[in-house]
Design a protein around this motif. Sequence first.
Motif, PDB file in Angstrom:
ATOM      1  N   TRP A  68      20.723  25.014  81.188  1.00  0.00           N
ATOM      2  CA  TRP A  68      20.271  24.656  79.848  1.00  0.00           C
ATOM      3  C   TRP A  68      20.807  25.687  78.877  1.00  0.00           C
ATOM      4  O   TRP A  68      21.733  26.435  79.196  1.00  0.00           O
ATOM      5  CB  TRP A  68      18.737  24.555  79.829  1.00  0.00           C
ATOM      6  N   ARG A  69      20.251  25.767  77.678  1.00  0.00           N
ATOM      7  CA  ARG A  69      20.692  26.732  76.671  1.00  0.00           C
ATOM      8  C   ARG A  69      19.863  28.004  76.771  1.00  0.00           C
ATOM      9  O   ARG A  69      18.633  27.961  76.836  1.00  0.00           O
ATOM     10  CB  ARG A  69      20.540  26.124  75.280  1.00  0.00           C
ATOM     11  N   ALA A  70      20.547  29.135  76.773  1.00  0.00           N
ATOM     12  CA  ALA A  70      19.847  30.408  76.922  1.00  0.00           C
ATOM     13  C   ALA A  70      18.853  30.646  75.785  1.00  0.00           C
ATOM     14  O   ALA A  70      17.773  31.207  75.998  1.00  0.00           O
ATOM     15  CB  ALA A  70      20.859  31.554  76.976  1.00  0.00           C
ATOM     16  N   ASP A  71      19.195  30.205  74.559  1.00  0.00           N
ATOM     17  CA  ASP A  71      18.279  30.433  73.440  1.00  0.00           C
ATOM     18  C   ASP A  71      16.990  29.633  73.597  1.00  0.00           C
ATOM     19  O   ASP A  71      15.893  30.120  73.293  1.00  0.00           O
ATOM     20  CB  ASP A  71      18.973  30.102  72.114  1.00  0.00           C
ATOM     21  N   ARG A  72      17.088  28.385  74.094  1.00  0.00           N
ATOM     22  CA  ARG A  72      15.887  27.572  74.290  1.00  0.00           C
ATOM     23  C   ARG A  72      15.052  28.101  75.463  1.00  0.00           C
ATOM     24  O   ARG A  72      13.818  28.081  75.411  1.00  0.00           O
ATOM     25  CB  ARG A  72      16.276  26.117  74.535  1.00  0.00           C
ATOM     26  N   VAL A  73      15.733  28.551  76.524  1.00  0.00           N
ATOM     27  CA  VAL A  73      15.016  29.162  77.649  1.00  0.00           C
ATOM     28  C   VAL A  73      14.241  30.387  77.176  1.00  0.00           C
ATOM     29  O   VAL A  73      13.076  30.593  77.528  1.00  0.00           O
ATOM     30  CB  VAL A  73      16.000  29.542  78.777  1.00  0.00           C
ATOM     31  N   ALA A  74      14.909  31.226  76.365  1.00  0.00           N
ATOM     32  CA  ALA A  74      14.256  32.432  75.851  1.00  0.00           C
ATOM     33  C   ALA A  74      13.037  32.077  75.009  1.00  0.00           C
ATOM     34  O   ALA A  74      11.969  32.704  75.140  1.00  0.00           O
ATOM     35  CB  ALA A  74      15.255  33.246  75.025  1.00  0.00           C
ATOM     36  N   MET A  75      13.160  31.077  74.161  1.00  0.00           N
ATOM     37  CA  MET A  75      12.046  30.704  73.294  1.00  0.00           C
ATOM     38  C   MET A  75      10.842  30.225  74.104  1.00  0.00           C
ATOM     39  O   MET A  75       9.710  30.697  73.918  1.00  0.00           O
ATOM     40  CB  MET A  75      12.480  29.607  72.316  1.00  0.00           C
ATOM     41  N   LEU A  76      11.067  29.285  75.026  1.00  0.00           N
ATOM     42  CA  LEU A  76       9.959  28.751  75.813  1.00  0.00           C
ATOM     43  C   LEU A  76       9.350  29.823  76.718  1.00  0.00           C
ATOM     44  O   LEU A  76       8.138  29.827  76.967  1.00  0.00           O
ATOM     45  CB  LEU A  76      10.438  27.557  76.637  1.00  0.00           C
ATOM     46  N   SER A  77      10.182  30.743  77.218  1.00  0.00           N
ATOM     47  CA  SER A  77       9.673  31.813  78.067  1.00  0.00           C
ATOM     48  C   SER A  77       8.760  32.742  77.279  1.00  0.00           C
ATOM     49  O   SER A  77       7.673  33.121  77.752  1.00  0.00           O
ATOM     50  CB  SER A  77      10.844  32.612  78.659  1.00  0.00           C
ATOM     51  N   MET A  78       9.168  33.120  76.067  1.00  0.00           N
ATOM     52  CA  MET A  78       8.334  34.005  75.259  1.00  0.00           C
ATOM     53  C   MET A  78       7.056  33.309  74.794  1.00  0.00           C
ATOM     54  O   MET A  78       6.005  33.939  74.672  1.00  0.00           O
ATOM     55  CB  MET A  78       9.133  34.515  74.055  1.00  0.00           C
ATOM     56  N   LEU A  79       7.126  32.000  74.561  1.00  0.00           N
ATOM     57  CA  LEU A  79       5.898  31.264  74.220  1.00  0.00           C
ATOM     58  C   LEU A  79       4.944  31.228  75.417  1.00  0.00           C
ATOM     59  O   LEU A  79       3.722  31.298  75.249  1.00  0.00           O
ATOM     60  CB  LEU A  79       6.248  29.846  73.775  1.00  0.00           C
ATOM     61  N   THR A  80       5.497  31.142  76.636  1.00  0.00           N
ATOM     62  CA  THR A  80       4.666  31.223  77.833  1.00  0.00           C
ATOM     63  C   THR A  80       3.996  32.586  77.928  1.00  0.00           C
ATOM     64  O   THR A  80       2.792  32.690  78.233  1.00  0.00           O
ATOM     65  CB  THR A  80       5.521  30.970  79.090  1.00  0.00           C
ATOM     66  N   LEU A 115      17.797  36.976  78.164  1.00  0.00           N
ATOM     67  CA  LEU A 115      18.178  38.133  77.354  1.00  0.00           C
ATOM     68  C   LEU A 115      19.545  38.655  77.761  1.00  0.00           C
ATOM     69  O   LEU A 115      20.382  38.976  76.912  1.00  0.00           O
ATOM     70  CB  LEU A 115      17.127  39.240  77.499  1.00  0.00           C
ATOM     71  N   TYR A 116      19.789  38.756  79.072  1.00  0.00           N
ATOM     72  CA  TYR A 116      21.095  39.214  79.534  1.00  0.00           C
ATOM     73  C   TYR A 116      22.197  38.231  79.123  1.00  0.00           C
ATOM     74  O   TYR A 116      23.284  38.632  78.701  1.00  0.00           O
ATOM     75  CB  TYR A 116      21.095  39.387  81.055  1.00  0.00           C
ATOM     76  N   ALA A 117      21.911  36.920  79.269  1.00  0.00           N
ATOM     77  CA  ALA A 117      22.893  35.923  78.847  1.00  0.00           C
ATOM     78  C   ALA A 117      23.154  36.021  77.351  1.00  0.00           C
ATOM     79  O   ALA A 117      24.291  35.874  76.887  1.00  0.00           O
ATOM     80  CB  ALA A 117      22.399  34.525  79.206  1.00  0.00           C
ATOM     81  N   GLY A 118      22.095  36.277  76.572  1.00  0.00           N
ATOM     82  CA  GLY A 118      22.272  36.438  75.130  1.00  0.00           C
ATOM     83  C   GLY A 118      23.127  37.644  74.789  1.00  0.00           C
ATOM     84  O   GLY A 118      23.992  37.572  73.902  1.00  0.00           O
ATOM     85  N   MET A 119      22.905  38.764  75.487  1.00  0.00           N
ATOM     86  CA  MET A 119      23.728  39.949  75.243  1.00  0.00           C
ATOM     87  C   MET A 119      25.184  39.684  75.590  1.00  0.00           C
ATOM     88  O   MET A 119      26.093  40.103  74.860  1.00  0.00           O
ATOM     89  CB  MET A 119      23.185  41.135  76.043  1.00  0.00           C
ATOM     90  N   THR A 120      25.414  39.000  76.700  1.00  0.00           N
ATOM     91  CA  THR A 120      26.784  38.667  77.084  1.00  0.00           C
ATOM     92  C   THR A 120      27.461  37.807  76.022  1.00  0.00           C
ATOM     93  O   THR A 120      28.608  38.043  75.640  1.00  0.00           O
ATOM     94  CB  THR A 120      26.781  37.918  78.430  1.00  0.00           C
TER      95      THR A 120
END
Length: 429
Positions: A68-80, A115-120
């Motif tokens: 999926w998209r790293a930004d959407r994964v990050a958002m849903l993870s932080m909401l969790t 986060l790592y994918a975002g940094m990359t």
Amino acid sequence: MKPGRRRIALLLAAVISVNASYTVMIPFVPDLEDRAGAGPVVVALTFALFAGAKALAQPVGGWWVDRWRADRVAMLSMLTAAAGIALTALARDSATLLTARVVWGIGEGLVSPALYAGMTALCRQHEIPTSRMMGNFGSAAVAGFLLGPLIAGAAVPVGLTGLFLAGAVITAATAVGLVLAIPGQQAPQPEEETEPAPGADAPAAGPAPTRWWVWALLLGGLDMFTFLVYSALEPLLPEYLSSGADSSARTVISVVFVAGLAVSGLAMWLLGRFTLPLRTLAATGLGFTAVGLCAMAATAHFVAVGLSFMVYMFGYSTLFLTARRGIVELKAATSDDGKAFGLFGLVSDLGNVLGPLLGVALYAVNHRLPFLLLGAVSGLVLLALAAVARRTGLPGAAGKAGPVTGAAARGTDAPAAVPATTAAEADGR
């Protein structure tokens, strides 16, 4: 502020938030005992289940990032994670408290690969050397560790409920910030990959190909050892310093830890400004770790221990950067970068679980044994690293992710083809 810098600032703010979660709970242990009926076993589980859930969730987060998209994964993870924080604030019994901590840990475990994918992605899109990005990442991580207890201490009058509900709101805002920070690119699907043209990946003379999961395990193992040693010292150093003090050593303990963490944060920031080969960083870190640990065993006098701890923390910061630069640069050679980040995080977090247990067990045998044994192991790992480096090399000698071509694009080979220098590194960006 330039768009690239704004994105980096938002991502680093999330790193600070995630790391502060490890320490923000500590001052509120008495509150948990009163309001949730949490005895010693429940208090221990409150921390252990969080760490275990975080570790186990990281491979799942890596798999999710790849699909999926790293930004959407990050958002849903932080909401969790925000939901877990809010539930912690409202918990009035042990079962709810432990459930909340598991949900909190799952959210923070899922977000780590994103986060790592975002940094990359930011390194590639804005031509930022990974050495500099990892230096900033490390400094943000240390800032989070220091910020957690400071915020908790200042917010004691507010109470656990008020602080954690505010934390849930901040974490939810961070989730939105990560959507703005991480470039929104769809994760590549295997069936859409293009076969390389004949001769596109003609190998130069160098190390033999190695699969991505081998490098993820090796880098995760190095990071696990780094965390194991540090987490072993956290319960040991206060006892050790107290044994060499004529009176209360509380101030001495605080000064030693603050000085060591300050050295670590500064070292990460400075080392991030240089692009050194990973094998050089790893060897330097292991050397300083071995020297600092063995020096601590010589005497429990607070000046000697403090200086030795600062030497050790320089080694810690170097190993911290080595592992993270290596795993981010693995992106240059595999399409399974999310899985690599998840596997790396799972192995790495085991150090935080094993370290305190091992340290306390060794300290019960002899007060100097943990320092001498862990220092000796650091030296042995250094010798093993030298032997492995002669045979295979270490991944990603460059400071910036390079182009993915040929077999590397299919995720089968080690990142040996990353260019040694780049224009972005040469001009210091």
